[in-house]
Scaffold this motif. Structure first.
Motif, PDB file in Angstrom:
ATOM      1  N   UNK A  97      -7.082   5.770 -26.627  1.00 42.11           N
ATOM      2  CA  UNK A  97      -8.051   5.783 -27.733  1.00 42.11           C
ATOM      3  C   UNK A  97      -7.348   5.463 -29.052  1.00 42.11           C
ATOM      4  N   UNK A  98      -6.177   6.020 -29.258  1.00 46.53           N
ATOM      5  CA  UNK A  98      -5.437   5.810 -30.503  1.00 46.53           C
ATOM      6  C   UNK A  98      -4.961   4.367 -30.637  1.00 46.53           C
ATOM      7  N   UNK A  99      -4.748   3.691 -29.510  1.00 43.94           N
ATOM      8  CA  UNK A  99      -4.288   2.302 -29.550  1.00 43.94           C
ATOM      9  C   UNK A  99      -5.278   1.386 -30.267  1.00 43.94           C
ATOM     10  N   UNK A 100      -6.534   1.816 -30.360  1.00 43.75           N
ATOM     11  CA  UNK A 100      -7.562   0.999 -31.014  1.00 43.75           C
ATOM     12  C   UNK A 100      -7.586   1.206 -32.532  1.00 43.75           C
ATOM     13  N   UNK A 101      -6.753   2.112 -33.043  1.00 43.79           N
ATOM     14  CA  UNK A 101      -6.778   2.481 -34.452  1.00 43.79           C
ATOM     15  C   UNK A 101      -5.528   1.989 -35.181  1.00 43.79           C
ATOM     16  N   UNK A 102      -5.630   1.894 -36.487  1.00 37.75           N
ATOM     17  CA  UNK A 102      -4.475   1.535 -37.329  1.00 37.75           C
ATOM     18  C   UNK A 102      -3.656   2.802 -37.591  1.00 37.75           C
ATOM     19  N   UNK A 103      -2.893   3.209 -36.580  1.00 41.84           N
ATOM     20  CA  UNK A 103      -2.083   4.430 -36.654  1.00 41.84           C
ATOM     21  C   UNK A 103      -0.784   4.218 -35.885  1.00 41.84           C
ATOM     22  N   UNK A 104       0.140   5.134 -36.062  1.00 42.26           N
ATOM     23  CA  UNK A 104       1.244   5.286 -35.113  1.00 42.26           C
ATOM     24  C   UNK A 104       1.155   6.706 -34.562  1.00 42.26           C
ATOM     25  N   UNK A 105       1.682   6.898 -33.366  1.00 41.33           N
ATOM     26  CA  UNK A 105       1.605   8.236 -32.761  1.00 41.33           C
ATOM     27  C   UNK A 105       2.837   8.482 -31.898  1.00 41.33           C
ATOM     28  N   UNK A 106       3.052   9.764 -31.629  1.00 40.06           N
ATOM     29  CA  UNK A 106       4.162  10.165 -30.763  1.00 40.06           C
ATOM     30  C   UNK A 106       3.710  11.361 -29.951  1.00 40.06           C
ATOM     31  N   UNK A 107       4.592  11.919 -29.161  1.00 40.39           N
ATOM     32  CA  UNK A 107       4.280  13.178 -28.480  1.00 40.39           C
ATOM     33  C   UNK A 107       5.537  14.025 -28.364  1.00 40.39           C
ATOM     34  N   UNK A 108       5.299  15.305 -28.197  1.00 42.48           N
ATOM     35  CA  UNK A 108       6.381  16.247 -27.909  1.00 42.48           C
ATOM     36  C   UNK A 108       6.277  16.617 -26.436  1.00 42.48           C
ATOM     37  N   UNK A 109       7.407  16.522 -25.749  1.00 41.48           N
ATOM     38  CA  UNK A 109       7.474  16.901 -24.338  1.00 41.48           C
ATOM     39  C   UNK A 109       8.834  17.529 -24.082  1.00 41.48           C
ATOM     40  N   UNK A 110       8.838  18.695 -23.452  1.00 43.15           N
ATOM     41  CA  UNK A 110      10.088  19.393 -23.147  1.00 43.15           C
ATOM     42  C   UNK A 110      10.945  19.619 -24.395  1.00 43.15           C
ATOM     43  N   UNK A 149       5.821   5.649 -19.960  1.00 40.68           N
ATOM     44  CA  UNK A 149       6.876   6.659 -19.833  1.00 40.68           C
ATOM     45  C   UNK A 149       6.302   7.982 -19.340  1.00 40.68           C
ATOM     46  N   UNK A 150       5.160   8.372 -19.898  1.00 40.59           N
ATOM     47  CA  UNK A 150       4.534   9.633 -19.491  1.00 40.59           C
ATOM     48  C   UNK A 150       4.030   9.565 -18.052  1.00 40.59           C
ATOM     49  N   UNK A 151       3.419   8.452 -17.694  1.00 38.35           N
ATOM     50  CA  UNK A 151       2.916   8.301 -16.319  1.00 38.35           C
ATOM     51  C   UNK A 151       4.053   8.389 -15.302  1.00 38.35           C
ATOM     52  N   UNK A 152       5.180   7.826 -15.682  1.00 34.52           N
ATOM     53  CA  UNK A 152       6.347   7.841 -14.790  1.00 34.52           C
ATOM     54  C   UNK A 152       6.849   9.271 -14.565  1.00 34.52           C
ATOM     55  N   UNK A 153       6.802  10.082 -15.598  1.00 36.90           N
ATOM     56  CA  UNK A 153       7.297  11.459 -15.509  1.00 36.90           C
ATOM     57  C   UNK A 153       6.260  12.427 -14.953  1.00 36.90           C
ATOM     58  N   UNK A 154       4.978  12.137 -15.197  1.00 38.39           N
ATOM     59  CA  UNK A 154       3.860  12.981 -14.708  1.00 38.39           C
ATOM     60  C   UNK A 154       3.982  14.434 -15.141  1.00 38.39           C
ATOM     61  N   UNK A 155       4.421  14.642 -16.368  1.00 44.16           N
ATOM     62  CA  UNK A 155       4.539  16.002 -16.907  1.00 44.16           C
ATOM     63  C   UNK A 155       3.587  16.172 -18.089  1.00 44.16           C
ATOM     64  N   UNK A 156       3.200  17.423 -18.351  1.00 40.15           N
ATOM     65  CA  UNK A 156       2.320  17.706 -19.472  1.00 40.15           C
ATOM     66  C   UNK A 156       2.997  17.431 -20.806  1.00 40.15           C
ATOM     67  N   UNK A 157       2.171  17.334 -21.838  1.00 39.17           N
ATOM     68  CA  UNK A 157       2.624  17.042 -23.193  1.00 39.17           C
ATOM     69  C   UNK A 157       2.323  18.240 -24.087  1.00 39.17           C
ATOM     70  N   UNK A 158       3.288  18.636 -24.896  1.00 39.38           N
ATOM     71  CA  UNK A 158       3.093  19.803 -25.759  1.00 39.38           C
ATOM     72  C   UNK A 158       2.224  19.486 -26.967  1.00 39.38           C
TER      73      UNK A 158
END
Length: 279
Positions: A97-110, A149-158
Motif C-alpha cells: 500500500x505504501x509503495x503507491x505513495x510519495x513516502x519512504x518506509x522501513x521496518x524494525x525486526x529483531x 527480504x521479509x518474505x524470505x525470512x518469514x518473521x514478524x515485524x516489530x
C-alpha cells in the motif's frame, strides 16, 4: 497519596530536550527516584540499540519499553519479557500500500532497522531534520528490496515507520490507513512520520504487562509523554504526565501537565509528585 514504584518515560520531546540531551536536573531527579527504589523505565519508539547511549548507560535502568511497546526488554537478563509483532504477510500488505505513495518506509525486526536500498538512498529528501536523517542512515541496514527480504525470512515485524514530504498526504493517511488496516495501530512520534504497530504493541499495554511482571499495581505507576504514541501509556498509568510541549490531544489524555522538555519538565513533575506532596 500515590506510592510511585515505576516511572515510564518517553525519550524524544519528553526526557530528552530538543538537542536530544539529558539535562542535569532530569538526570539528578531520576537518580534520586532510583535510589529510593523506583524502577526507571525508558518507553520509546526506538529499538533498544537505537536508544541514545546516555540513556542505555544509566546504571539503574533494568527494563525498557521499546518499539512503541512491541517489546518489553530486560536489560540485565538480555531477554524479551513480552512482545507483539505484525505478522509478516500483513507487514508486506502494508508496504505494498505504501509503495503507491510519495513516502519512504522501513521496518524494525529483531531489534534493528531494515530498509529498501532505493528508499535508503533518498532518505535525505524525506528526513525531517539532520538528526532524523542520521538516525535513518545509522540505524537501518539497506537490503535490495524490503518486502522480498521479509518474505524470505518469514518473521514478524516489530514496527513499520513511514516518512512523508507532503504533510497533507500524511494527515490524509492518518485517517485512511487505520480504516484500511483496522487491526493495526497508527501513531506519530515526529513531525513527518507515521508509525505502525500491532494492536497490542502500545506503550500502555506494555506498561501494564511490565507492571504485572514486576507485581507493581498500576496505581503505583507514573508515565511521561509528548506525542500520540504516548497516549495509551498516559491513560494506563496511575499518573499520566504530558509535557508542556505536547499538543492538545496528548494534554487531554493526561492527569497533569508539566513544563516543556527544554525546561526539565520531568524533574519538575517528579519533585511535585514524589517529594513535595510527601512533606
Amino acid at each position: 497519596m500515590h506510592n510511585i514504584r515505576l516511572i515510564a518515560l518517553d525519550l524524544d520531546g519528553t526526557l530528552l530536550n530538543s538537542d536530544k540531551q539529558l539535562s542535569e536536573e532530569n538526570s539528578a531527579s531520576l537518580l534520586k527516584a532510583a535510589e529510593e527504589g523506583v524502577e526507571i523505565v525508558p518507553a520509546t519508539g526506538r529499538f533498544y540499540r537505537g536508544m541514545p547511549s546516555v540513556i542505555r548507560e544509566l546504571p539503574y535502568v533494568h527494563y525498557v519499553i521499546s518499539v512503541n511497546g512491541a517489546q518489553v526488554y530486560d536489560v540485565l537478563e538480555d531477554k524479551t519479557v513480552c512482545g507483539s509483532e505484525i505478522p509478516c504477510e500483513q507487514a508486506v500488505s502494508v508496504m505494498e500500500r505504501l509503495d503507491a505513495l510519495d513516502v519512504i518506509y522501513d521496518c524494525y525486526q529483531n531489534g534493528w532497522g531494515w530498509m529498501t536500498q532505493s528508499l535508503y538512498d533518498k532518505a535525505n529528501k524525506y528526513a525531517a531534520n539532520n538528526h532524523s536523517l542520521e538516525m535513518i542512515l545509522n540505524l537501518r541496514t539497506p537490503v535490495p528490496e524490503l518486502k522480498a527480504y521479509l518474505k524470505e525470512r518469514s518473521e514478524g515485524v516489530q514496527k513499520i515507520q513511514v516518512f512523508f514530504r507532503d504533510m497533507e498526504l500524511r494527515s490524509e493517511m492518518l485517517k485512511k490507513l487505520p480504516e484500511e488496516f483496522p487491526d493495526l495501530v497508527f501513531t506519530t512520534s515526529i513531525v513527518n512520520n507515521i508509525e505502525i504497530n500491532s494492536r497490542q504493541a502500545t506503550k500502555g499495554y506494555a506498561l501494564e504487562k511490565l507492571a504485572e511482571y514486576l507485581k507493581i499495581p498500576m496505581e503505583s505507576t507514573m508515565a511521561f509523554g509528548d506525542d500520540t504514541n504516548d497516549i495509551t501509556m498516559l491513560k494506563s498509568a496511575g499518573i499520566g504526565v504530558a509535557m508542556g510541549n505536547s499538543d492538545s490531544e496528548v494534554k487531554g489524555s493526561a492527569d497533569y501537565i508539566t513544563d516543556g522538555c527544554d525546561n526539565s519538565g520531568v524533574a519538575h513533575a517528579l519533585k511535585h509528585f514524589l517529594w513535595e506532596r510527601k512533606k
